[in-house]
Design an enzyme around this catalytic site. Sequence first.
Site, short mmCIF file in Angstrom:
data_model
loop_
_atom_site.label_atom_id
_atom_site.label_comp_id
_atom_site.label_asym_id
_atom_site.label_seq_id
_atom_site.Cartn_x
_atom_site.Cartn_y
_atom_site.Cartn_z
N GLU A 25 -50.10 75.56 28.51
CA GLU A 25 -49.34 74.35 28.86
C GLU A 25 -48.23 74.14 27.82
O GLU A 25 -47.98 73.01 27.39
CB GLU A 25 -50.24 73.11 28.90
CG GLU A 25 -51.24 73.12 30.03
CD GLU A 25 -51.80 71.74 30.31
OE1 GLU A 25 -51.77 71.33 31.47
OE2 GLU A 25 -52.27 71.08 29.36
N CYS A 80 -52.79 62.91 33.96
CA CYS A 80 -51.96 62.37 32.88
C CYS A 80 -50.56 62.01 33.35
O CYS A 80 -49.98 61.03 32.87
CB CYS A 80 -51.88 63.37 31.73
SG CYS A 80 -51.45 65.05 32.22
ZN LIG Z 1 -49.17 65.29 32.33
#
Ligand SMILES: [Zn+2]
Length: 658
Positions: free
Chosen positions: A341, A425
């Site tokens: 990520e 998120c």
């Molecule tokens: Zn996120």
Amino acid sequence: MTDRTKGRRDFLAGAASSLLAAPLLARASRAGAADAPAPEAPSLESPLRAADYRRVTFCDPFWAPRLRANRETTVPHLFRKLREVGAVGNLERAAAGQKGGHEGYVFADSDVHKALEAAALCLGSGSDARIAAEVDALVPVLARAQQPDGYLDSAYQLDDKPRFTNLRDDHELYCAGHLVEAGVALFEATGRRDLLDVARRTADLVERTFGDGPGRRPGYPGHPELELALVRLSGATGDPRYLRLARYFVEHRGEGFFAVEHRTPPGEYDGTYWQDDARIRDHQVIAGHAVRALYLFSGALDVARETGDRSLQAAAERIWTNAVERRMFVTGGLGSSAHNEGFTDDYDLPTYDAYQETCASIAFVLLNERLFRLTGDSRYADVVEWTLHNAVAAGVSLSGDRFFYVNPLASRGGHHRRDWYRCACCPPNVARTFASLGRHAFATSADDVYVNLYAAGAADLDVGKGKLRLELRGDYPWDGRVLITVADSTAGELALRLRKPGWCGGPVAVRVNGAPQAPPSERGYLVVRRAFRGGDTVELDLPMPVRRIEGHPYVEQTAGRVALGRGPIVYCVEQRDVDSPVAGLRLPAAAGLRAERDPALGGAAVLRGPALAAEVDAATPLYGVGPPATRAVSLAAVPYAVWDNREPGAMRVWLPTG
Ligand SMILES: [Zn+2]
């Protein structure tokens, strides 16, 4: 001029990627030393204040509809989904003293906290019974779930896990950070203290637990966020302990604490993913998990601002330069790889596999906003504008209830927004960003007003010696003509600093009360200095030609391709707008493109013109010799920010030119 310098200047002048090129040119010319590396911008004596988002309104064609959808659709949607997936239920069951059965990821509480922050910010801008009811229902739940010593984390409480035993992975301190941000936001928006009190009890517990004082233990958050929150809490309460703890977390990161915590032998430990591979001032490039890296350096800049520590600012400026010169997507987002990520190598900027998490784009806005306030330099405000209008805005549908987590720059037709993610998120992060957008539009100091976003609307601003109301009119970002009216002023003489956007290569026409002016340029701003009176007007005409943006020669994935830009907007081609496969489209150098407003896309400017499509049939070999035959087709390119709002299909930002 040396050969090396000439090559650099040619690249800067020739590259249509003028988001980067123009600020760097401006930086060199501002320093008056085009042949030498420009020094970093010096700090302002007194950092700038962001505008109070509650006193900035938008009536423009780009943001106003998004902010309305955010308040009316996104925020209620967040709470509905958080109940559906059990995140609210986790806290309700912790509040009831129940045990077992925590739902979702270990950081699910943080999604609730972020939704509460978004709700609080919405309430700051105006009353809303539905949003207020959500806040009224949830805050007492958090208060009841909190343990007597201030601990609040439903994952640990429900499953009876020993607290603070896995800082690297378990996000307790990250959740605490978002709780604190929500508490401060609700307090600042409405004056109510109940959530702030909950947040403060948690922060006090963390402060009693971590640090280098007596009885405290080492450690820092596996996922930075609490650092930013603690500085914010320190500002809201005037309590310096929170700032000291933020500084502790920032300065001790890199000691390899996570290796000790997980008994990883030193020779086998690579802390890069967590930015635990080097002390904060020693990082040379931006690396590891993108959101963690960007939150960490944003927190470091908060500490720098409050303490005057220039060495922290210098470290952040160093990794910023690496990011914008070698690791940023053309849309202003960051994070090349799904694997971590995060970041890979310089110039590795894939298209189909671009990760570009929406949260990373938001975190990059936070970093740039902080650098801007410390320096007053337009380079950082340029990136704020660019990233907001492209990478961030793409993260949510125009309807406000569908979201991207991953934001590729090309799709074969299988990538679509979803109404929720198990790792949720991004949706509440977009919501809190939109709900406080006004803080990015203007900034002030004792004698200065900075105009960073040119969206139509109004702002009531506090300048050092008085107040000022600005009203902006125009169709920005679809049109570059902007009319600014000083509706009211008690501020006396001041400098109105108008950002000359990095994408704006040509001269900017400026008229004050109708009379043409040639204002001086400072740090990328055109400075109009006078004693403004109510009714004074400043008109800007920012040229917005269609631009062909080229990647750096080292970016393999964009070689032989261009992206299209106009003003602060990056474009893409969607399959529904062309009658041959997107994969076979070519954009010849001579193809002229014009901008037209499209009512079906909320009045967005769409680019239209001729293109070529490869002639492909069943006999076309996988590997042939020579260019393919082509036929003329019509091209329509839409803003990347609005892709995947109509019929699903393939999409491409970078188009071959051959
Ligand atoms: Zn996120």
